[in-house]
Motif scaffolding. Sequence first.
Motif, PDB file in Angstrom:
ATOM      1  N   ALA A 195       0.832  -1.201   0.000  1.00 15.03           N
ATOM      2  CA  ALA A 195       0.000   0.000   0.000  1.00 15.03           C
ATOM      3  C   ALA A 195       0.866   1.250   0.000  1.00 15.03           C
ATOM      4  O   ALA A 195       0.586   2.214  -0.718  1.00 15.03           O
ATOM      5  CB  ALA A 195      -0.923  -0.008   1.210  1.00 15.03           C
ATOM      6  N   SER A 197       3.943   1.622  -1.158  1.00 19.61           N
ATOM      7  CA  SER A 197       4.561   1.808  -2.475  1.00 19.61           C
ATOM      8  C   SER A 197       3.560   2.352  -3.475  1.00 19.61           C
ATOM      9  O   SER A 197       3.867   3.245  -4.258  1.00 19.61           O
ATOM     10  CB  SER A 197       5.082   0.479  -3.011  1.00 19.61           C
ATOM     11  OG  SER A 197       6.237   0.110  -2.327  1.00 19.61           O
ATOM     12  N   GLN A 198       2.339   1.795  -3.435  1.00 18.08           N
ATOM     13  CA  GLN A 198       1.349   2.246  -4.412  1.00 18.08           C
ATOM     14  C   GLN A 198       0.943   3.688  -4.153  1.00 18.08           C
ATOM     15  O   GLN A 198       0.746   4.459  -5.088  1.00 18.08           O
ATOM     16  CB  GLN A 198       0.135   1.318  -4.395  1.00 18.08           C
ATOM     17  CG  GLN A 198       0.532  -0.072  -4.881  1.00 18.08           C
ATOM     18  CD  GLN A 198      -0.645  -0.932  -5.234  1.00 18.08           C
ATOM     19  OE1 GLN A 198      -1.786  -0.571  -4.992  1.00 18.08           O
ATOM     20  NE2 GLN A 198      -0.371  -2.092  -5.803  1.00 18.08           N
ATOM     21  N   ALA A 201       3.628   5.861  -5.431  1.00 17.69           N
ATOM     22  CA  ALA A 201       3.573   5.966  -6.887  1.00 17.69           C
ATOM     23  C   ALA A 201       2.500   6.965  -7.305  1.00 17.69           C
ATOM     24  O   ALA A 201       2.695   7.750  -8.236  1.00 17.69           O
ATOM     25  CB  ALA A 201       3.292   4.601  -7.508  1.00 17.69           C
TER      26      ALA A 201
END
Lengths: 432, 228
Positions: A195, A197-198, A201
């Motif tokens: 979560a 990392s996303q 991003a």
Amino acid sequence: MIRRFVERGPARAEGPVQPSASFSAGGRHLSILTDTDRGRTILCEAQPEERPWQRAPPGSPLELEHGGQVGGYGTFSFQYGPVAYGVQEAGAFKLATYGERVVKAVPIVNYKKRGIEGRVAGMKPEDALLLLERSAGHFSASYSTCFCTAVEDALGLDVPSRVLWDRAVAVELERIYNHVHVFAREAEAASQNVAASQANALGERVLRLNAKYFGHRYLFGFGGVGTSSADLGTQGRRRELLAGARAVAGEFAGLMDGLLSSRIFLDRLQGTARLSKEDATRLGAVGPAARGSGVEADDRHVYPAEPYHDIFVSLETEREGDSLARLTVRAREVQSSAMVLQELLDRMPPSGGVGSRGDGGEDFAICRTEGPSGDLIMALGLDGQGRLAFLHVRPSSAANWIPFAISLEGSVFTDFQFAYESFGLSFADSDG
Amino acid sequence: MWVLRGLRKGILTTGYPGKGLAPDEVPRSSFPPTPSADADWAKGGGLCPTGAIQGERVDAGRCVYCRRCKDAGFRFEGPAPGPMASERAALARRVLGRSLHVLVLDVGSCNGCNMEVLNLANPYYDFNRLGIFFTNTPKHADVLLAVGALNKAMVETLKRTYESMPEPKFVVAAGACAMSGGVFKDTDGFASPLGDAVPVDVEIPGCPPTPLQLLDGLLLIGGRRRAP
């Protein structure tokens, strides 16, 4: 936000009035009071007795309020920072404890005190803007908007509507990437790595939108007094930007749903660093920190200056006052900012038009802007040559240090990061 | 469930430094000015608020990317960070050619550089794939990555942090503020450029330097940089 919301009044106005900032200019003490119910900012000459914003940084007055001695058997204190991964910035906390629970927390903000207010006195507004934009880089659009609006107001400039709308777009983009960033930091602290990392991003995608349409990833340098260099000229470009921002908001909603059904994540946030509505009001908390405790404070509502005067902004509040409530408020604000962006970009006025202001300046102005972490106040005066006579800044973080310190009392040390990130505090954003 | 969510996103990571950059990856926040053929140096120098354009040269360490010199015929393209002193570079290549442990130290930044340093870890840049890691203690650090205009209150902290790092140690000054003080060079809190307090090996210009520029600067230590 602008002059029509500012009144001059006595120190004790009728009704519920909150002191928000206090400063000296030209040998006079001035105080800025907030009347949230009537949507007014009151400027008065006397200093009111209750001055919670002065108990904010740096350290000493706060320690006085806390009582220099922290009592109790086996209590000791230590300093956390300024070289600490959890804080990330040149700042520190003095924490008192008898083992696991935080008894008192005192933020120490003078490690990066730069003295911007002192430096900009006597400067031309466009040069001062360079410093203010870099005062807190991740709140740059709010700083630039607040400062430029105040200067225009003091000069009595006619400003094209388009410039005001461009600024609002920048501020909303800034809100989105900051909220997403806070969310990523919270997920990281709870070891929810996918979560985090996303979310990171998604934040990067907003930064790239900023770069493409405003020329800078952190929105430095797009604004100026009476101008904006945002590249939103054609309908096509506006649609592209909107599609990009809506895609981010949509994916973020999915991510949020996933995380908020994760018991592990919720356990870390629920009940962490609870701030009661009374404390939030009494101590003058601002932004998502105040709204998470049920205080209906949002400058876009209280002072609906153009373009917010005819755009619907939903006021997101929660009642619990814990880290989860603050995070929920932020998550919903990402969605509401995306909706505001839609209205702003769909109905963007053509460039070159004249805005609704410009009724003669009086060389003094107050401006308030709702940044990602809350209400940012600037008061400035100009001298005869159009240079800054004085500038006073009350950043949003400065208002939230005390509420944060109070809410942390009684928490365990592992709650620290969850509490700290949820307030969206920054040491850079504390330097007047 | 999270594993599936992760897989579903596919690969976002940049091809850098192995391949060239995709058009949307080109950094857009911090390229110091490059003179075009018909650049007006005198006009550019007059427009520059930080003295980055002086005479007929550009001091990238002072540029805060305000873009005022655009009107004088300057364009914005990236200079590479560095170069390193050759004997230091040889040492770095020998001991740190494969992996770096980086301690990030904020000595008075606006948080912009901090955000970009954190962004090194996001899936678009993913610095772990290149063997670069953050560490929380100076005792484990090969590289001190300092950001911000060195504040008087942080000088002592910076020196003590540097002293407690084991040899060999390298210092990276990232951003115009660390290199020269940037717009803060005349404020009360500003002490000196970072290089006056500790020996600096690599300087990364930018305001703030983008993750790609930071990556470029870190790969310079260990001699792994390729032209982007």
